[in-house]
Design a protein around this motif. Structure first.
Motif, PDB file in Angstrom:
ATOM      1  N   ASP A  17       3.889   2.287  -7.574  1.00 21.46           N
ATOM      2  CA  ASP A  17       3.873   1.233  -8.596  1.00 21.46           C
ATOM      3  C   ASP A  17       4.853   0.120  -8.255  1.00 21.46           C
ATOM      4  N   ARG A  18       6.059   0.508  -7.825  1.00 16.74           N
ATOM      5  CA  ARG A  18       7.059  -0.488  -7.470  1.00 16.74           C
ATOM      6  C   ARG A  18       6.635  -1.275  -6.224  1.00 16.74           C
ATOM      7  N   LEU A  19       5.965  -0.581  -5.295  1.00 12.32           N
ATOM      8  CA  LEU A  19       5.522  -1.208  -4.051  1.00 12.32           C
ATOM      9  C   LEU A  19       4.549  -2.349  -4.343  1.00 12.32           C
ATOM     10  N   ARG A  20       3.740  -2.196  -5.393  1.00 11.57           N
ATOM     11  CA  ARG A  20       2.767  -3.237  -5.738  1.00 11.57           C
ATOM     12  C   ARG A  20       3.443  -4.550  -6.108  1.00 11.57           C
ATOM     13  N   GLU A  21       4.699  -4.469  -6.515  1.00  9.45           N
ATOM     14  CA  GLU A  21       5.424  -5.674  -6.919  1.00  9.45           C
ATOM     15  C   GLU A  21       6.132  -6.355  -5.745  1.00  9.45           C
ATOM     16  N   ILE A  22       6.431  -5.598  -4.696  1.00  9.71           N
ATOM     17  CA  ILE A  22       7.293  -6.154  -3.643  1.00  9.71           C
ATOM     18  C   ILE A  22       6.658  -6.184  -2.263  1.00  9.71           C
ATOM     19  N   ALA A  23       5.562  -5.471  -2.053  1.00  9.79           N
ATOM     20  CA  ALA A  23       5.018  -5.330  -0.696  1.00  9.79           C
ATOM     21  C   ALA A  23       3.870  -6.296  -0.446  1.00  9.79           C
ATOM     22  N   VAL A  24       3.610  -6.554   0.829  1.00  6.73           N
ATOM     23  CA  VAL A  24       2.496  -7.413   1.238  1.00  6.73           C
ATOM     24  C   VAL A  24       1.223  -6.570   1.292  1.00  6.73           C
ATOM     25  N   PRO A  25       0.040  -7.227   1.275  1.00  5.40           N
ATOM     26  CA  PRO A  25      -1.220  -6.480   1.234  1.00  5.40           C
ATOM     27  C   PRO A  25      -1.393  -5.455   2.346  1.00  5.40           C
ATOM     28  N   ALA A  26      -0.918  -5.735   3.566  1.00  7.64           N
ATOM     29  CA  ALA A  26      -1.119  -4.795   4.676  1.00  7.64           C
ATOM     30  C   ALA A  26      -0.435  -3.462   4.393  1.00  7.64           C
ATOM     31  N   VAL A  27       0.754  -3.514   3.788  1.00 10.18           N
ATOM     32  CA  VAL A  27       1.468  -2.283   3.463  1.00 10.18           C
ATOM     33  C   VAL A  27       0.763  -1.556   2.322  1.00 10.18           C
ATOM     34  N   LEU A  28       0.335  -2.297   1.306  1.00 16.29           N
ATOM     35  CA  LEU A  28      -0.375  -1.682   0.178  1.00 16.29           C
ATOM     36  C   LEU A  28      -1.660  -1.007   0.646  1.00 16.29           C
ATOM     37  N   ASP A  29      -2.396  -1.675   1.544  1.00 13.96           N
ATOM     38  CA  ASP A  29      -3.643  -1.091   2.058  1.00 13.96           C
ATOM     39  C   ASP A  29      -3.358   0.199   2.823  1.00 13.96           C
ATOM     40  N   ALA A  30      -2.272   0.210   3.594  1.00 12.81           N
ATOM     41  CA  ALA A  30      -1.934   1.404   4.372  1.00 12.81           C
ATOM     42  C   ALA A  30      -1.586   2.574   3.456  1.00 12.81           C
ATOM     43  N   VAL A  31      -0.856   2.299   2.376  1.00 10.96           N
ATOM     44  CA  VAL A  31      -0.504   3.361   1.426  1.00 10.96           C
ATOM     45  C   VAL A  31      -1.757   3.863   0.716  1.00 10.96           C
ATOM     46  N   ALA A  32      -2.637   2.945   0.328  1.00 10.77           N
ATOM     47  CA  ALA A  32      -3.874   3.345  -0.346  1.00 10.77           C
ATOM     48  C   ALA A  32      -4.747   4.202   0.567  1.00 10.77           C
ATOM     49  N   ALA A  33      -4.674   3.972   1.876  1.00 10.41           N
ATOM     50  CA  ALA A  33      -5.473   4.751   2.826  1.00 10.41           C
ATOM     51  C   ALA A  33      -4.818   6.078   3.187  1.00 10.41           C
ATOM     52  N   GLY A  34      -3.616   6.333   2.677  1.00 11.21           N
ATOM     53  CA  GLY A  34      -2.912   7.585   2.967  1.00 11.21           C
ATOM     54  C   GLY A  34      -3.540   8.777   2.257  1.00 11.21           C
ATOM     55  N   THR A  35      -2.878   9.910   2.371  1.00  8.75           N
ATOM     56  CA  THR A  35      -3.416  11.146   1.783  1.00  8.75           C
ATOM     57  C   THR A  35      -2.400  11.760   0.825  1.00  8.75           C
ATOM     58  N   ALA A  36      -2.919  12.526  -0.141  1.00  8.08           N
ATOM     59  CA  ALA A  36      -2.048  13.219  -1.087  1.00  8.08           C
ATOM     60  C   ALA A  36      -1.229  14.269  -0.340  1.00  8.08           C
ATOM     61  N   ASP A  37       0.082  14.301  -0.619  1.00  5.53           N
ATOM     62  CA  ASP A  37       0.974  15.208   0.100  1.00  5.53           C
ATOM     63  C   ASP A  37       1.215  16.501  -0.656  1.00  5.53           C
ATOM     64  N   ASP A  38       1.236  16.422  -1.983  1.00  2.93           N
ATOM     65  CA  ASP A  38       1.422  17.638  -2.782  1.00  2.93           C
ATOM     66  C   ASP A  38       0.885  17.399  -4.190  1.00  2.93           C
ATOM     67  N   ALA A  39       1.018  18.407  -5.037  1.00  2.00           N
ATOM     68  CA  ALA A  39       0.443  18.339  -6.382  1.00  2.00           C
ATOM     69  C   ALA A  39       1.181  17.376  -7.296  1.00  2.00           C
ATOM     70  N   THR A  40       2.359  16.899  -6.909  1.00  2.00           N
ATOM     71  CA  THR A  40       3.137  15.997  -7.759  1.00  2.00           C
ATOM     72  C   THR A  40       2.666  14.548  -7.660  1.00  2.00           C
ATOM     73  N   GLY A  41       1.718  14.279  -6.766  1.00  2.00           N
ATOM     74  CA  GLY A  41       1.197  12.923  -6.644  1.00  2.00           C
ATOM     75  C   GLY A  41       1.815  12.115  -5.534  1.00  2.00           C
ATOM     76  N   TRP A  42       2.798  12.697  -4.816  1.00  4.52           N
ATOM     77  CA  TRP A  42       3.365  11.984  -3.672  1.00  4.52           C
ATOM     78  C   TRP A  42       2.286  11.795  -2.612  1.00  4.52           C
ATOM     79  N   ARG A  43       2.386  10.698  -1.873  1.00  6.04           N
ATOM     80  CA  ARG A  43       1.412  10.395  -0.830  1.00  6.04           C
ATOM     81  C   ARG A  43       2.114  10.279   0.512  1.00  6.04           C
ATOM     82  N   ARG A  44       1.370  10.584   1.562  1.00  3.34           N
ATOM     83  CA  ARG A  44       1.856  10.418   2.930  1.00  3.34           C
ATOM     84  C   ARG A  44       1.027   9.298   3.568  1.00  3.34           C
ATOM     85  N   ALA A  45       1.701   8.337   4.192  1.00  2.00           N
ATOM     86  CA  ALA A  45       0.987   7.200   4.771  1.00  2.00           C
ATOM     87  C   ALA A  45       1.752   6.657   5.971  1.00  2.00           C
ATOM     88  N   VAL A  46       1.040   5.947   6.816  1.00  2.00           N
ATOM     89  CA  VAL A  46       1.637   5.249   7.953  1.00  2.00           C
ATOM     90  C   VAL A  46       1.521   3.757   7.669  1.00  2.00           C
TER      91      VAL A  46
END
Length: 323
Positions: free
Chosen positions: A250-279
Motif C-alpha cells: 500500500d505504501r509502495l503505491r504512493e512512492i514507487a514508479v510504475p515499473a516497481v509496482l508492476d514487478a511487485v504485482a507480478a510477484g508471488t505470495a510468500d506465506d499466509a500473512t499476505g507477504w509477497r516475494r518479488a524481483v
C-alpha cells in the motif's frame, strides 16, 4: 455520430489538403472502407471532392472551396478552454496573446456555451510542476521558443553534469517539451541526431542567421515517447529480490514508479500473512537503499547481499541512535 464524422472528414481535407484514405482512416479511427463510403456521401451532398490514384494520390477539395461548418459543440468548447495553459503560455511570452484569443473565442460563443466555458474554468486548474518543487527559472525560454518557431539555429553555452560541465554548442532546434514543470529543448548539435537539452541549463545564447530544416518526417511527440522510454530503460542498473507486506505494498503505491509496482504485482505470495516475494528493478544500491528504507520493517531485502548488508548496517546505526 456519422454526421459528426462527415464534418470531421471535410474539415481535415480543408485544413490539411490532400490526404489518402489510410491517413483519413487513422485520423477518424475507422476503416478505409468507411472512408470510401463517407467520401461518396459527401460527393452526393454536393461537396467538391476529387480523388487521385497512385502512390502520391489521395482525396482533396477543389481549390478555393471552404466549408462554414465550423460551429463548436459544447464538448468542443469545453475542451478548448480546458486546454488553455496560462502558466506555460506566460513562460513562453504568449500570456497576453492567449488571454486575447480566449476573450475572442468566448465572445464568439453562444450564451449557453459561454457560460459552460466559464464554469469549466472556475472548476478546473492545471498545476504543471511536481509536488514540493519550486518552479524553475528559465530566463532564456522566450528566445528558445522564438528560435523553434522561426526555425533558426542557436549558439548556446550550456551547463551539464559531466566534465567539462560548461560547453559551447551550435543547436538546430526542432521543438520544445514541458514535462512535470520543466522545459526541454529537442535539438541537433552540429548536424548530429537530435538530443534533449534542459532549457534552464542554458547559460546564455545567441540566435544565428541560419535557417533550420528538421529531418523529413520528424515527429516531436514520437521522439519524446521514444526518448522517455530509452531513459527509463537506461535508468535500471540492476535487480533486487524482496519480501514485502500488504502494508508495504500500500505504501509502495504512493512512492514507487510504475515499473516497481508492476514487478511487485507480478510477484508471488510468500506465506499466509499476505507477504509477497518479488524481483524489482533498481537504479543503484544507494538509491535502492534510500527508497526501501522508506518502507521500514514492511520490506525485507533478500538479494543482492550487498544491498541487504547496507540496509542492515543502517538499521543498526539507527538502533544505536534511538537506543
Amino acid at each position: 455520430m456519422r454526421a459528426s464524422r462527415l464534418v470531421s472528414l471535410l474539415l481535415l481535407l480543408q485544413n490539411r489538403g490532400r490526404m489518402t484514405a489510410a491517413e483519413l482512416a487513422a485520423e477518424l479511427d475507422v476503416s478505409a472502407r468507411t472512408v470510401y463510403r463517407d467520401v461518396e456521401s459527401l460527393l452526393a451532398a454536393g461537396i467538391p471532392i476529387y480523388g487521385e490514384p497512385g502512390h502520391d494520390g489521395g482525396y482533396a477539395l477543389v481549390d478555393g472551396y471552404r466549408t462554414r461548418l465550423t460551429g463548436l459543440t459544447a464538448g468542443e468548447a469545453e475542451a478548448l478552454f480546458l486546454a488553455g495553459l496560462p502558466g506555460p503560455a506566460a513562460d513562453l511570452g504568449l500570456g497576453s496573446l492567449l488571454t486575447a484569443a480566449e476573450l475572442k473565442l468566448e465572445a464568439a460563443l453562444p450564451t449557453d456555451l459561454r457560460q459552460q466555458a466559464r464554469r469549466l474554468r472556475e472548476r478546473f486548474h492545471l498545476d504543471a510542476p511536481g509536488w514540493y518543487q519550486r518552479a524553475e527559472r528559465v530566463p532564456h525560454l522566450p528566445e528558445v521558443a522564438a528560435a523553434v518557431w522561426q526555425r533558426q539555429a542557436l549558439q548556446v553555452r550550456y551547463r551539464r553534469w559531466q566534465e567539462p560541465t560548461r560547453v559551447e554548442r551550435r543547436l538546430e532546434p526542432y521543438g520544445i517539451v514541458l514535462k512535470a514543470g520543466r522545459w526541454y529543448l529537442v535539438a541537433a548539435a552540429d548536424g548530429a541526431a537530435p538530443r534533449t537539452y534542459r532549457i534552464s541549463q542554458i547559460l546564455d545564447l545567441r540566435l544565428l542567421d541560419e535557417h533550420v530544416v528538421p529531418p523529413a518526417g520528424f515527429d516531436l511527440a514520437g521522439y519524446w515517447r521514444q526518448h522517455t522510454h530509452q531513459l527509463q530503460e537506461r535508468l535500471w542498473q540492476g535487480r533486487a529480490e524482496i519480501r514485502i507486506s500488504p502494508a508495504g505494498v500500500d505504501r509502495l503505491r504512493e512512492i514507487a514508479v510504475p515499473a516497481v509496482l508492476d514487478a511487485v504485482a507480478a510477484g508471488t505470495a510468500d506465506d499466509a500473512t499476505g507477504w509477497r516475494r518479488a524481483v524489482i528493478p533498481i537504479e543503484s544500491l544507494t538509491h535502492a537503499e534510500g527508497e526501501l528504507l522508506r518502507l521500514g520493517a514492511q520490506v525485507e531485502v533478500l538479494a543482492p547481499a550487498a544491498l541487504r548488508d547496507r540496509i542492515a548496517a543502517t538499521a543498526r546505526e539507527l538502533a544505536a541512535v534511538y537506543g
